[in-house]
Scaffold this active site. Structure first.
Site, PDB file in Angstrom:
ATOM      1  N   HIS A 165       0.807  -1.130   0.005  1.00  0.00           N
ATOM      2  CA  HIS A 165      -0.023  -0.028  -0.126  1.00  0.00           C
ATOM      3  C   HIS A 165       0.913   1.257   0.030  1.00  0.00           C
ATOM      4  CE1 HIS A 165       0.630  -0.615   4.334  1.00  0.00           C
ATOM      5  NE2 HIS A 165       0.673   0.768   4.444  1.00  0.00           N
TER       6      HIS A 165
ATOM      7  N   HIS B   3      -0.096  -1.747  14.792  1.00  0.00           N
ATOM      8  CA  HIS B   3      -1.104  -0.558  14.580  1.00  0.00           C
ATOM      9  C   HIS B   3      -2.546  -1.206  15.254  1.00  0.00           C
ATOM     10  CE1 HIS B   3       1.332   1.462  11.633  1.00  0.00           C
ATOM     11  NE2 HIS B   3       1.140   0.503  10.635  1.00  0.00           N
TER      12      HIS B   3
ATOM     13  N   HIS C 280      -6.473  -1.998   3.589  1.00  0.00           N
ATOM     14  CA  HIS C 280      -6.033  -0.496   2.846  1.00  0.00           C
ATOM     15  C   HIS C 280      -5.022  -0.764   1.506  1.00  0.00           C
ATOM     16  CE1 HIS C 280      -2.666  -1.022   5.588  1.00  0.00           C
ATOM     17  NE2 HIS C 280      -2.111   0.315   5.360  1.00  0.00           N
TER      18      HIS C 280
ATOM     19  N   TYR D 185       8.546   0.793  10.548  1.00  0.00           N
ATOM     20  CA  TYR D 185       8.946   1.948   9.484  1.00  0.00           C
ATOM     21  C   TYR D 185      10.345   2.221   9.586  1.00  0.00           C
ATOM     22  CZ  TYR D 185       3.974   3.321   9.519  1.00  0.00           C
ATOM     23  OH  TYR D 185       2.523   3.469   9.471  1.00  0.00           O
TER      24      TYR D 185
ATOM     25  N   HIS E  22       4.615   7.262   3.311  1.00  0.00           N
ATOM     26  CA  HIS E  22       5.333   6.020   3.276  1.00  0.00           C
ATOM     27  C   HIS E  22       4.768   5.172   2.163  1.00  0.00           C
ATOM     28  CE1 HIS E  22       2.478   4.227   6.124  1.00  0.00           C
ATOM     29  NE2 HIS E  22       2.554   3.209   5.261  1.00  0.00           N
TER      30      HIS E  22
ATOM     31  N   GLU F 174       7.728   0.951   4.874  1.00  0.00           N
ATOM     32  CA  GLU F 174       7.060   0.139   5.575  1.00  0.00           C
ATOM     33  C   GLU F 174       7.173  -1.296   5.257  1.00  0.00           C
ATOM     34  OE1 GLU F 174       3.023  -0.624   8.264  1.00  0.00           O
ATOM     35  OE2 GLU F 174       3.045   0.524   6.326  1.00  0.00           O
TER      36      GLU F 174
END
Length: 305
Positions: free
Chosen positions: A152, A244, A198, A253, A212, A263
């Site tokens: 993503h 998360h 996502h 990260y 990122h 990431e």
């Protein structure tokens, strides 16, 4: 609604040091170089079938040039051209290979946040690194971390609500999660087309900004082992392996040699078309981003446009 946009196809990022970044992405991250021009290098992950998923372009600054999403059929380019032009968005169409080696037929346009977007169909198939008959689960001679695929991209926008509406109303993305300010406006949103948490996310910040882009790993152990590799090579780690709240994913990260944030991500959940979006409140933003630490580090809002 049919699945016209399938997933993130590739990102093209700028770098002031093309050779250094090429070495980093191939030798530390373990991507594969598939093509090269005078000012661009084309890379892919080992389990991706199409020509490239990351393009590095030599430039005086670092940041995001454009992001590209794969559509299922060539006719989907016509579908979105009509939707975009109906909203007054200028669209430019490109023939197969016009934009570079391996490229499919594409349209390009700008989002309300000033990001250059592309929809593409018919990228050249080069295959993954496994045979089609009796394959092992993983190639035996990968270099570095070796993520199987791009996952993503996370951008910044001055008006998250307007940009989110553009993605949902025009490009038919689905909202999965959001962080709402106390006055009700969206501080950050997560959107998908691939039934994952996502394919793109955005947070309040400068227009055109890149926060990122992320690569998928298969499990939490792989994220921790990747962090060992990053530390061994002296990579600038922004956030050590953690979890998360949003997406329920596991993450670390870090920065490439010129400052583009990367990431490594795994976990999450399956998203059906009727998925009900999840909302986090402004007071819980720290826990939404980093569930264990419950706070955001100072560098989290460092972005480049």
């Amino acid at each position: 609604m049919s699945d016209r946009i399938l997933r993130l196809q590739h990102v093209e990022v700028r770098t002031p040091d093309l050779e250094l970044c090429t070495a980093y992405y191939t030798e530390v991250l373990g991507l594969i170089e598939v093509a090269r021009e005078d000012d661009r290098v084309f890379l892919k992950c080992w389990d991706e079938w199409e020509h490239h998923s990351v393009v590095l372009r030599a430039a005086p600054t670092h940041g995001l040039d454009h992001m590209s999403f794969k559509v299922a059929e060539a006719s989907d380019l016509d579908h979105y051209t009509e939707r975009l032009e109906a909203r007054g968005v200028a669209v430019k169409r490109y023939a197969k290979r016009e934009l570079g080696p391996g490229w499919g037929e594409a349209i390009r346009f700008d989002s309300p946040s000033g990001h250059r977007l592309e929809l593409v169909h018919g990228m050249e198939k080069v295959g993954n690194m496994l045979p089609l008959t009796n394959p092992p689960p993983r190639p035996q001679h990968l270099i570095g971390i070796g993520p199987p695929r791009l996952d993503h991209v996370f951008i910044t926008a001055e008006d998250v609500e307007a940009t989110t509406a553009f993605f949902t109303e025009v490009l038919e993305f689905r909202l999965t999660e959001q962080i709402l300010a106390n006055d009700g406006h969206q501080l950050a949103t997560w959107l998908e087309r691939s039934h994952s948490p996502h394919d793109i996310a955005m947070i309040t910040g400068p227009n055109g900004g890149l926060h990122h882009f992320a690569f998928w790993l298969d499990d939490w152990n792989a994220v921790r082992e990747a962090a060992d590799t990053l530390a061994y090579y002296g990579v600038d780690i922004d956030v050590a392996p953690t979890r998360h709240g949003v997406t329920r994913g596991y993450t670390t990260y870090f920065f490439d040699p010129v400052g583009n944030r990367n990431e490594l991500f795994t976990g999450g959940y399956w998203v059906d078309p009727d998925f009900e979006p999840i909302t986090w409140t402004e007071e819980e933003m720290g826990r939404a981003m980093f569930y264990y630490h419950r706070e955001i580090n100072e560098r989290f809002f460092t972005v480049h446009s």
